[in-house]
Design a protein around this motif. Structure first.
Motif, mmCIF file in Angstrom:
data_model
loop_
_atom_site.group_PDB
_atom_site.id
_atom_site.type_symbol
_atom_site.label_atom_id
_atom_site.label_comp_id
_atom_site.label_asym_id
_atom_site.label_seq_id
_atom_site.Cartn_x
_atom_site.Cartn_y
_atom_site.Cartn_z
ATOM 1 N N SER A 98 0.834 -1.200 0.000
ATOM 2 C CA SER A 98 0.000 0.000 0.000
ATOM 3 C C SER A 98 0.866 1.247 0.000
ATOM 4 N N THR A 110 -5.884 -2.848 -7.400
ATOM 5 C CA THR A 110 -6.875 -3.930 -7.411
ATOM 6 C C THR A 110 -7.109 -4.352 -8.856
ATOM 7 N N ALA A 146 -8.056 1.046 -4.777
ATOM 8 C CA ALA A 146 -8.975 1.197 -3.653
ATOM 9 C C ALA A 146 -8.192 1.723 -2.463
ATOM 10 N N TYR A 147 -8.920 2.357 -1.538
ATOM 11 C CA TYR A 147 -8.262 2.868 -0.334
ATOM 12 C C TYR A 147 -9.024 2.409 0.907
ATOM 13 N N SER A 148 -8.302 2.395 2.030
ATOM 14 C CA SER A 148 -8.890 1.977 3.294
ATOM 15 C C SER A 148 -8.717 3.079 4.326
ATOM 16 N N GLY A 195 -6.989 -1.352 6.487
ATOM 17 C CA GLY A 195 -7.104 -2.500 5.599
ATOM 18 C C GLY A 195 -8.240 -3.456 5.894
ATOM 19 N N TYR A 215 -12.222 -1.693 2.129
ATOM 20 C CA TYR A 215 -11.694 -0.833 1.081
ATOM 21 C C TYR A 215 -12.821 -0.217 0.267
#
Length: 306
Positions: free
Chosen positions: A164, A190, A195-197, A201, A204
């Motif tokens: 990440s 992805t 995608a982001y969290s 994690g 997402y």
């Protein structure tokens, strides 16, 4: 107007990488990423580079990077020091991490006389960003606002397969000026794009790979330095207490503050170049392959400066 100078943030130790990325060769000729950055900057018109480093790395850095470059560019060094803090401030026990990129940039306040460009030492940005930034810095001055710029990259061109990343995701207005920077700390590739969290994690959310992001390629007038001094004063007075061992005062966050106060405008200069850097050791083979491909395409000579 004074000629713009190049400022390179090179004091970081590369905690995820496990060593000094600034001095790690990425081709068989022994060039580092920083060599390609300076080569591109020189071709765009920059004639002076200021290195921000730690004092304890000065000897190795001079031998490995600064001395060879000094044959082609004017070189100056400034030093980021953990102990460079206000007299009234006590450094938290066990603090070893530097105070962030805003603090690093203020190390230059006595040697900057005019406009300047800021980059990271361990990022490859491509040629176009230097050209567009040099043109901006030589044609724009402060008026009713402080007039700055950044080079924006497409998010998808800044991701790694190896883990990440954190990116400053940018929102622009209809005229291409920066409205807001939102820091996303856990962004991954992805099968659908990216995608982001926001919960380390656990979950997402998708994000458009075309989203412009800041890779710390900024253009400022020296007028930004007093503003950053105010930011650092507030940082030491109020923010370190919340996270004494890891709190940092970062350029994108402080630029965002200036935007929200209406003090500055930031023009987003678009780059279509592929960004790459070595966040993790596993990124190095890809970077080496990418550099060799650029040489094979004739964009760089096998040996720079020859």
């Amino acid at each position: 107007m004074d000629k713009p100078v190049l400022v390179i943030l090179a004091a970081g130790m590369g905690s995820r990488y496990g060593g000094l990325k600034q001095m790690d060769p990425i081709d068989k000729e022994g060039h580092k990423i920083i060599d390609f950055s300076i080569y591109d900057a020189k071709q765009a018109g920059f004639e002076k580079v200021i290195f921000i480093i730690k004092k304890e790395m000065e000897k190795d850095f001079r031998e490995c990077v600064g001395n060879p470059i000094s044959r082609h560019m004017e070189v100056e060094y400034v030093f980021q020091d953990l102990h460079d803090v206000p007299d009234s401030f006590s450094i938290p026990e066990d603090r070893v991490k530097p105070w962030g990129t805003t603090h690093a940039l203020l190390c230059c306040k006595d040697v900057i006389d005019g406009p300047f460009m800021v980059i990271n030492s361990d990022d490859y940005y491509g040629k176009s960003g230097y050209v567009s930034m040099y043109e901006f810095l030589t044609t724009h001055q402060d008026d009713e606002k402080l007039r700055y710029a950044m080079v924006g990259y497409e998010l998808g061109k800044t991701l790694t397969e190896k883990g990440s990343v954190t990116r400053g995701c940018c929102k622009e207005d209809a005229n291409g000026f920066l409205e807001e920077i939102i820091e996303r700390k856990t962004i991954i590739k992805t099968p659908q794009g990216a995608a982001y969290s926001e919960d380390d994690g656990k979950t997402y959310q998708p994000i458009d790979v075309k989203t412009p992001v800041s890779m710390n390629m900024w253009g400022f007038g020296k007028s930004v330095l007093p503003e950053f001094e105010k930011a650092m004063d507030l940082f030491f007075k109020e923010k370190v207490a919340k996270n004494p061992l890891k709190a940092e005062c970062l350029i994108p966050s402080e630029v965002d503050v200036l935007l929200k106060k209406g003090i500055a405008s930031v023009k987003v200069l678009k780059s279509s170049d592929q960004w790459f850097g070595i966040t993790y050791k596993e990124d190095k083979p890809y970077v080496m392959e990418s550099i060799q491909k650029l040489k094979d395409e004739g964009k760089y000579p096998e040996k720079l400066w020859e």
